[in-house]
Design a protein around this motif. Structure first.
Motif, PDB file in Angstrom:
ATOM      1  N   VAL A  31       0.833  -1.200   0.000  1.00  0.00           N
ATOM      2  CA  VAL A  31       0.000   0.000   0.000  1.00  0.00           C
ATOM      3  C   VAL A  31       0.868   1.250   0.000  1.00  0.00           C
ATOM      4  O   VAL A  31       0.592   2.218  -0.712  1.00  0.00           O
ATOM      5  N   ARG A  32       1.928   1.241   0.768  1.00  0.00           N
ATOM      6  CA  ARG A  32       2.819   2.404   0.822  1.00  0.00           C
ATOM      7  C   ARG A  32       3.489   2.662  -0.527  1.00  0.00           C
ATOM      8  O   ARG A  32       3.657   3.810  -0.939  1.00  0.00           O
ATOM      9  N   ASP A  33       3.877   1.599  -1.201  1.00  0.00           N
ATOM     10  CA  ASP A  33       4.474   1.765  -2.532  1.00  0.00           C
ATOM     11  C   ASP A  33       3.448   2.372  -3.500  1.00  0.00           C
ATOM     12  O   ASP A  33       3.782   3.258  -4.305  1.00  0.00           O
ATOM     13  N   PHE A  34       2.219   1.876  -3.430  1.00  0.00           N
ATOM     14  CA  PHE A  34       1.148   2.422  -4.268  1.00  0.00           C
ATOM     15  C   PHE A  34       0.918   3.901  -3.956  1.00  0.00           C
ATOM     16  O   PHE A  34       0.762   4.728  -4.874  1.00  0.00           O
ATOM     17  N   LEU A  35       0.910   4.252  -2.674  1.00  0.00           N
ATOM     18  CA  LEU A  35       0.675   5.639  -2.274  1.00  0.00           C
ATOM     19  C   LEU A  35       1.795   6.557  -2.757  1.00  0.00           C
ATOM     20  O   LEU A  35       1.532   7.712  -3.109  1.00  0.00           O
ATOM     21  N   ARG A  39       1.312   9.825  -4.958  1.00  0.00           N
ATOM     22  CA  ARG A  39       1.844  11.152  -4.602  1.00  0.00           C
ATOM     23  C   ARG A  39       2.497  11.807  -5.812  1.00  0.00           C
ATOM     24  O   ARG A  39       2.395  13.025  -6.009  1.00  0.00           O
ATOM     25  N   GLN A  40       3.165  11.009  -6.602  1.00  0.00           N
ATOM     26  CA  GLN A  40       3.792  11.540  -7.807  1.00  0.00           C
ATOM     27  C   GLN A  40       2.739  12.043  -8.795  1.00  0.00           C
ATOM     28  O   GLN A  40       2.993  12.970  -9.566  1.00  0.00           O
ATOM     29  N   ARG A  41       1.549  11.445  -8.764  1.00  0.00           N
ATOM     30  CA  ARG A  41       0.441  11.879  -9.624  1.00  0.00           C
ATOM     31  C   ARG A  41      -0.282  13.089  -9.042  1.00  0.00           C
ATOM     32  O   ARG A  41      -1.102  13.705  -9.719  1.00  0.00           O
ATOM     33  N   GLY A  42      -0.039  13.379  -7.755  1.00  0.00           N
ATOM     34  CA  GLY A  42      -0.702  14.497  -7.101  1.00  0.00           C
ATOM     35  C   GLY A  42      -2.058  14.171  -6.523  1.00  0.00           C
ATOM     36  O   GLY A  42      -2.786  15.086  -6.099  1.00  0.00           O
ATOM     37  N   GLY A  97      -3.707  10.546   3.630  1.00  0.00           N
ATOM     38  CA  GLY A  97      -4.527  11.610   3.058  1.00  0.00           C
ATOM     39  C   GLY A  97      -5.058  11.275   1.679  1.00  0.00           C
ATOM     40  O   GLY A  97      -5.335  12.171   0.877  1.00  0.00           O
ATOM     41  N   ALA A  98      -5.232   9.978   1.385  1.00  0.00           N
ATOM     42  CA  ALA A  98      -5.780   9.574   0.084  1.00  0.00           C
ATOM     43  C   ALA A  98      -7.265   9.934  -0.004  1.00  0.00           C
ATOM     44  O   ALA A  98      -7.968   9.907   1.008  1.00  0.00           O
ATOM     45  N   PRO A  99      -7.775  10.264  -1.189  1.00  0.00           N
ATOM     46  CA  PRO A  99      -9.184  10.672  -1.342  1.00  0.00           C
ATOM     47  C   PRO A  99     -10.120   9.463  -1.349  1.00  0.00           C
ATOM     48  O   PRO A  99     -10.212   8.747  -2.342  1.00  0.00           O
ATOM     49  N   LEU A 100     -10.847   9.248  -0.248  1.00  0.00           N
ATOM     50  CA  LEU A 100     -11.629   8.027  -0.060  1.00  0.00           C
ATOM     51  C   LEU A 100     -13.130   8.247   0.016  1.00  0.00           C
ATOM     52  O   LEU A 100     -13.893   7.276   0.113  1.00  0.00           O
TER      53      LEU A 100
END
Length: 393
Positions: A31-35, A39-42, A97-100
């Motif tokens: 999950v952290r790798d995905f996040l 983050r790079q995508r904003g 802080g992902a948009p959920l």
């Protein structure tokens, strides 16, 4: 540097001793790798809104990863993962802080509710779309003039040929203006004096004729809440979820999912991280002590909430334990802005730029904090549940 780095590592890693559960450690890193990619995508950022952002495209990417509908059976589009695995994923997403917001309530409680109480047709119709992040619900529970007394609802479902006719209204309905359906809680027999008897749940399309959604703008200027009106709304018989008249016990199970999750004690998490950054690496001893108290409380909530996920995995319905976690979580989320105000007083906040990260986070949490006490049930309702569970009422 030791203070800031050690506290930030604890906050970001949640180093819960799960060495006997190595699969969870692997999943957490995935999950952290995905996040980090996001983050790079904003799309993942430490914004004042945090996870409370509506982003259907992000929800669909989670679905593609297999991180929605995680505990649902594979035959319904799920992934047959454990409640503990789902907990790890949601904790990582929320703290990042992902948009959920788009899928949040649907994945957390509507999907499990349909799995437990729905017909085979309902499971096949709704669950695959929920797991894919393509179908979103809101909860039609609270009503005007009822406060948190859910048993006193007056929205009426009357039997008609082929289904039911709904009249009434629901209030504080989060997201009703941008989701697809509402899980409606309505009285199908008797009167409000009958309390828990004679209430039924209906899976209702919000595009149905007769439904009007009116916005409620909160004090922060955001549109999240709504009042939803039902004027002779027809719903077919196959929209009934579970047993007619048995919705009270069904909702009780649903609320155990709602009250016990990590989001119930992470509403002020973003402010805590900004506070730690703001005080710097060498704070005064009394400042370090206050923040240390908050971090210790956070850790306790994590352990309690994680244990409830284990109970849900075992098929238990931990209503009392969930109420306790929600009540303690509410206290914690209200304490964080109080401590932040004391440690960063008004004259210091005034010296910062108006849109400085700390100020922006502080202002949002301060405006939203009054609502923390009513989300998932008021403190009075929760403490009543706890008292009954302890045999005190």
């Amino acid at each position: 540097m030791f203070f800031t780095e050690s506290v930030q590592i604890m906050l970001s890693n949640f180093s819960f001793d799960d060495s006997n559960l190595p699969a969870l450690n692997v999943l957490r890193q995935e999950v952290r790798d995905f996040l980090e990619e996001e983050r790079q995508r904003g799309t993942v950022l430490r914004s004042p809104e945090g996870w409370d952002r509506f982003d259907p495209a992000f929800s669909k990417r989670l679905g593609a990863r297999g991180w929605l509908g995680m505990t649902l059976p594979k035959e319904y589009g799920g992934h047959e993962r454990t409640a503990l695995e789902r907990y790890v994923v949601t904790e990582e997403l929320i703290t990042a802080g992902a948009p959920l917001r788009a899928h949040w309530l649907t994945d957390r409680q509507i999907g499990p509710g349909i799995l437990h109480y729905g017909t085979e047709a309902q499971k096949r119709l709704y669950l695959p779309r929920i797991a894919a992040g393509e179908l979103y619900f809101c909860a039609g529970l609270s009503e005007p003039d009822s406060g948190s007394d859910l048993a006193s609802i007056r929205t009426r479902a009357t039997r008609v040929d082929g289904g039911w006719r709904i009249n009434g209204s629901k209030i504080w309905t989060s997201g009703a203006h941008r989701v697809h359906m509402i899980n409606l809680f309505a009285r199908s027999s008797g009167t409000p004096e009958d309390r828990q008897q004679g209430v039924t749940q209906f899976l209702t399309d919000l595009n149905s004729p007769g439904i009007t959604v009116r916005p409620i703008i909160n004090m922060h200027g955001d549109h999240d809440f709504n009042q939803v009106f039902f004027d002779d709304v027809f719903v077919p018989d196959d929209a009934v979820l579970g047993t007619v008249g048995n919705a009270w016990s069904q909702v009780s199970t649903e609320l155990a999912h709602e009250r016990s999750g990590c989001e119930r004690w992470l509403l002020s998490y973003g402010l805590l991280t900004r506070l730690i950054t703001q005080v710097g690496s060498t704070p005064e001893p009394h400042v370090a002590e206050r923040i240390g108290h908050l971090v210790a409380h956070l850790w306790t909530m994590h352990r309690m909430s994680f244990s409830i996920a284990a109970m849900l995995e075992e098929g238990k319905t931990p209503n009392v334990e969930a109420a306790l976690v929600k009540d303690l979580g509410t206290h914690y989320d209200l304490e964080v802005p109080v401590v932040a105000r004391q440690l960063i007083p008004p004259h210091v906040r005034a010296s910062l730029e108006e849109d400085a990260p700390f100020n922006a986070m502080f202002n949002r949490v301060l405006d939203y904090s009054p609502s923390f006490t009513i989300r998932g049930g008021t403190r009075e309702i929760l403490r009543g549940i706890i008292a009954r569970g302890l045999g005190l009422r």
